[in-house]
Design an enzyme around this catalytic site. Structure first.
Site, PDB file in Angstrom:
ATOM      1  CG  ASP A 491     -49.338  69.535 -82.206  1.00  8.72           C
ATOM      2  OD1 ASP A 491     -48.443  68.903 -81.599  1.00  8.72           O
ATOM      3  OD2 ASP A 491     -50.549  69.380 -81.982  1.00  8.72           O
ATOM      4  CB  SER A 571     -35.791  64.100 -69.029  1.00 13.17           C
ATOM      5  OG  SER A 571     -35.954  64.300 -67.646  1.00 13.17           O
ATOM      6  CE1 TYR A 584     -40.850  65.425 -69.693  1.00 12.24           C
ATOM      7  CE2 TYR A 584     -39.466  65.335 -67.733  1.00 12.24           C
ATOM      8  CZ  TYR A 584     -39.686  65.775 -69.027  1.00 12.24           C
ATOM      9  OH  TYR A 584     -38.752  66.567 -69.642  1.00 12.24           O
ATOM     10  CE  LYS A 588     -38.552  64.336 -72.216  1.00 14.06           C
ATOM     11  NZ  LYS A 588     -37.952  65.024 -73.371  1.00 14.06           N
TER      12      LYS A 588
END
Ligand code: ZN
Length: 687
Positions: A491, A571, A584, A588
């Site tokens: 993890d 992304s 998100y 990023k």
């Protein structure tokens, strides 16, 4: 050593092959060859060989006497009938009349005698098999035999242990001369069951597969019995620091020191994968006060030199907490090894024709007192083979020293093998894939982009560590790749787990050169309404985990001193926010900046840092049917949605993103770059 011959198992092999038209004798030849190959005390990794004399029909339908002999370099443990090519025996036997036969002419001659022109190259010991009359012949480099014959009085010891059942052939390199000498000795000693080839190995022979195999076992057992008598204790311990640095501290330093710049200006290195071994026997050997004496007399059988070179590199013992001092001393030791190797080459190349091309001076076996042994290779499997052979040498040397003084083949004889023209020719042909000798670690490697990248990097020659929170997924990808991959459950939001994973990768491969920080997941929510918990959770995975991974990577890359590359999965959100995708996009965007920060702060260490900006890749990163929902909202299928959203109208696949990572891994002069893989999305185009 016990015979493992079982009639029922042998008959099962015979029955099995009968369906494919393989005759009984050849099937039994295969069975016995595998039995020998399965025992590491007898042969290792392509060493040894076996043969059968029989008759077969050639293409014209004529029945001809043939020698079935193991193909060069084939593994006895996994031999198949096709790995024992058939040669015209009568043709081979006529070579006994020749006075000389060069290596190149011998290979050409042997190929000319093949029944099937497409068969593999026959063993370089083919003529020896041909010149002896027995139907079944076995040849191994049995450790117990080597421990007896690798002695100043090796002949006398062998005679004492094996008696009249064997005759002894003086050392000669494999080829016509050795084959003729063996045939002469055989002819002069009727009734013998085997031949000991001085400082090389042993042959046994008989009319049946079983008897030849069992003679091998019996003779090696006699040698073992002799080795058990009158032993003196060996490898008295030398002085060691009170606390020793760990393998994971030492391996990256060593890996960096033995790496050779291909072109310093280009930043390309010829590195090695390291296979570390340490058990009681290894430690007793490497910790010995006289290590520099017994470890520097050469390999137990000349064949091993091709894999291990004749001499190992011996490093100083690394005291805990004194890695700088170790690094300095180790650097000197590596430099001295290189100078010695160059001198060895000069000494012996001149004695031949002065036309050999010098091989690299990188050691293949490294001994570290207090720690253990490293085998080096271009891949994980090659490094493992090197380590296996080094272990076998330790076993031989321990036995040889226990009953006498280890004295293997001379340096000149080893040079002859290492620089054998046939071996040189093989090396010329060997082009390595672009990521050979590099270690790549991929997070989120259990599926999608990560798995595609792991597969691609492995296909391009890298040793690959597949990390995933989902252990079985990582395991599935690694096992699909095979020996060059390892799987780790990790993890990446847990810093301790990340550190442990890097340590495990260094433990398995010796270091890290390429890190693909790919693990991520998409959180969504209108930014003014999303919970802090969701935002922070996204930052943990989509930013902090990248930082943890990168920080661990640069630590190891710095210790190696051979640069490296960090590759981040950014992304399109990082440059072009999507509605409700703030949770998100924000981390990023920070990760994109992180990539640039690493490029800036670590460029002077040769460490590059780049990112891939991909969009609408159907990889499962969009959890909970999000992609499907978005497509449905536009009245499209998922596939249509993925395809119609970009300028080229082409669906972007995980494999396309993997290709982008590969390009960035190979671009030695590119850092702080972002490579877009989205089929064209002008709103996300970087400027
Ligand atoms: Zn051999």
């Amino acid at each position: 050593m016990d015979s493992l011959w079982r009639d029922d198992a042998a008959e099962a092999v015979v029955a099995d092959y009968a369906h494919g038209g393989v005759g009984r004798d050849l099937a039994l030849r295969v069975y016995a060859t595998r039995l020998l190959g399965d025992d590491a005390r007898l042969v290792l990794h392509g060493g040894g060989n076996s043969s059968l004399k029989t008759t077969e029909r050639d293409t014209l339908g004529d029945e001809v006497a043939v020698l079935r002999v193991k193909g060069s370099g084939r593994d006895m443990a996994r031999i198949e009938p096709s790995g024992l090519p058939a040669l015209r025996l009568e043709t081979l036997c006529r070579a006994e009349a020749l006075a000389v036969l060069s290596d190149e002419d011998m290979v050409s001659f042997l190929r000319g005698a093949l029944l099937d022109a497409d068969a593999p190259d026959p063993s370089v010991e083919t003529l020896l098999h041909a010149f002896l009359p027995d139907s079944f012949i076995d040849h191994t480099h049995a450790e117990a035999i080597l421990a007896l014959t690798d002695q100043a009085d090796g002949e006398a010891l062998c005679r004492e242990a094996l008696g009249e059942r064997v005759a002894i052939v003086p050392y000669a390199r494999s080829g016509l001369a050795l084959a003729k000498a063996a045939a002469r000795v055989y002819g002069a000693h009727p009734g013998i069951e085997g031949l000991v080839l001085s400082r090389h190995g042993i042959f046994t022979f008989a009319d049946t597969a079983r008897e030849s195999y069992e003679r091998m076992i019996a003779l090696v057992s006699l040698a073992e019995r002799r080795l058990a008598e009158g032993r003196k204790s060996v490898f008295a311990a030398g002085a060691l620091p009170s606390a020793i640095a760990t393998q994971s501290e030492v391996a990256p330093i060593l890996r960096g020191l033995v790496a050779q710049p291909v072109d310093r200006a280009d930043g390309a290195w010829r590195r090695a994968i390291l296979d570390f071994r340490a058990d009681e026997a290894i430690r007793r050997y490497v910790d010995g006060a006289e290590l520099a004496s017994y470890a520097r007399r050469g390999v137990a059988t000349p064949d091993h030199a091709i894999r291990t070179k004749n001499l190992p590199l011996i490093l100083p013992s690394p005291a805990a907490g004194a890695l700088d001092a170790f690094k300095t001393a180790a650097r000197d030791a590596v430099a001295a090894y290189g100078r010695d190797y160059d001198a060895y080459f000069e000494r012996h190349d001149n004695a031949f024709d002065g036309t050999r091309s010098k091989l690299d001076a990188m050691p293949r076996v490294v001994l570290v007192p207090g720690l253990g042994l490293f085998g080096l290779g271009a891949s994980r499997s090659e490094a493992a083979i090197t380590a296996d052979i080094a272990l076998s040498n330790i076993a031989v040397i321990a036995d040889a020293e226990a009953i006498g003084d280890y004295a293997p083949a001379s340096e000149a004889e080893i040079f002859e093998i290492e620089y054998w023209s046939l071996e040189q020719a093989k090396l010329d042909r060997r082009a390595e894939p672009p990521l050979a000798r590099q270690v790549a670690l991929i997070t989120g490697g259990g599926g999608g982009i990560g798995a595609a990248t792991a597969r691609l990097f492995a296909a391009e020659g890298a040793a690959v560590a597949v990390l995933d929170r989902d252990g079985p997924l990582a395991e599935a990808v690694a096992s699909e790749i095979g020996a060059e991959a390892m799987a780790l459950t990790c993890d990446v939001t847990d810093p301790a787990a990340v550190e442990a994973a890097f340590e495990a990768v260094v433990g398995t491969f010796g270091g890290v050169d390429i890190v693909v920080s790919n693990a991520g997941a998409a959180w969504q929510g209108k930014i003014g309404e999303v919970s802090d918990d969701a935002l922070r959770a996204s930052f943990e995975l989509n930013f902090f985990a990248h930082q943890t991974v990168a920080r661990n990577a640069v630590g190891i890359m710095t210790a190696q001193g051979t640069g490296g590359v960090l590759l981040f999965n950014a992304s399109k959100q990082a440059v072009n926010p999507g509605a409700d995708f703030g949770p998100y996009g924000l981390p990023k965007a920070a990760t994109l900046f992180l990539s640039r920060q690493y490029a800036l702060d670590y460029g002077d260490r040769g460490i590059r840092s780049n990112a891939v900006n991909a969009d609408r890749v159907n990889t499962g990163i969009f959890a909970g049917g999000l992609l499907e929902a978005r497509a449905a909202a536009r009245g499209l299928s998922t596939e249509e949605y993925l395809r119609t959203g970009n300028l080229l109208g082409r669906e972007v696949k995980a494999e396309d993103v993997a290709q982008a990572f590969l390009s960035l891994a190979l671009a030695e002069k590119t850092t702080a770059a972002v490579l877009t893989v989205d089929g064209g999305n002008i709103a996300a185009a970087l400027r």
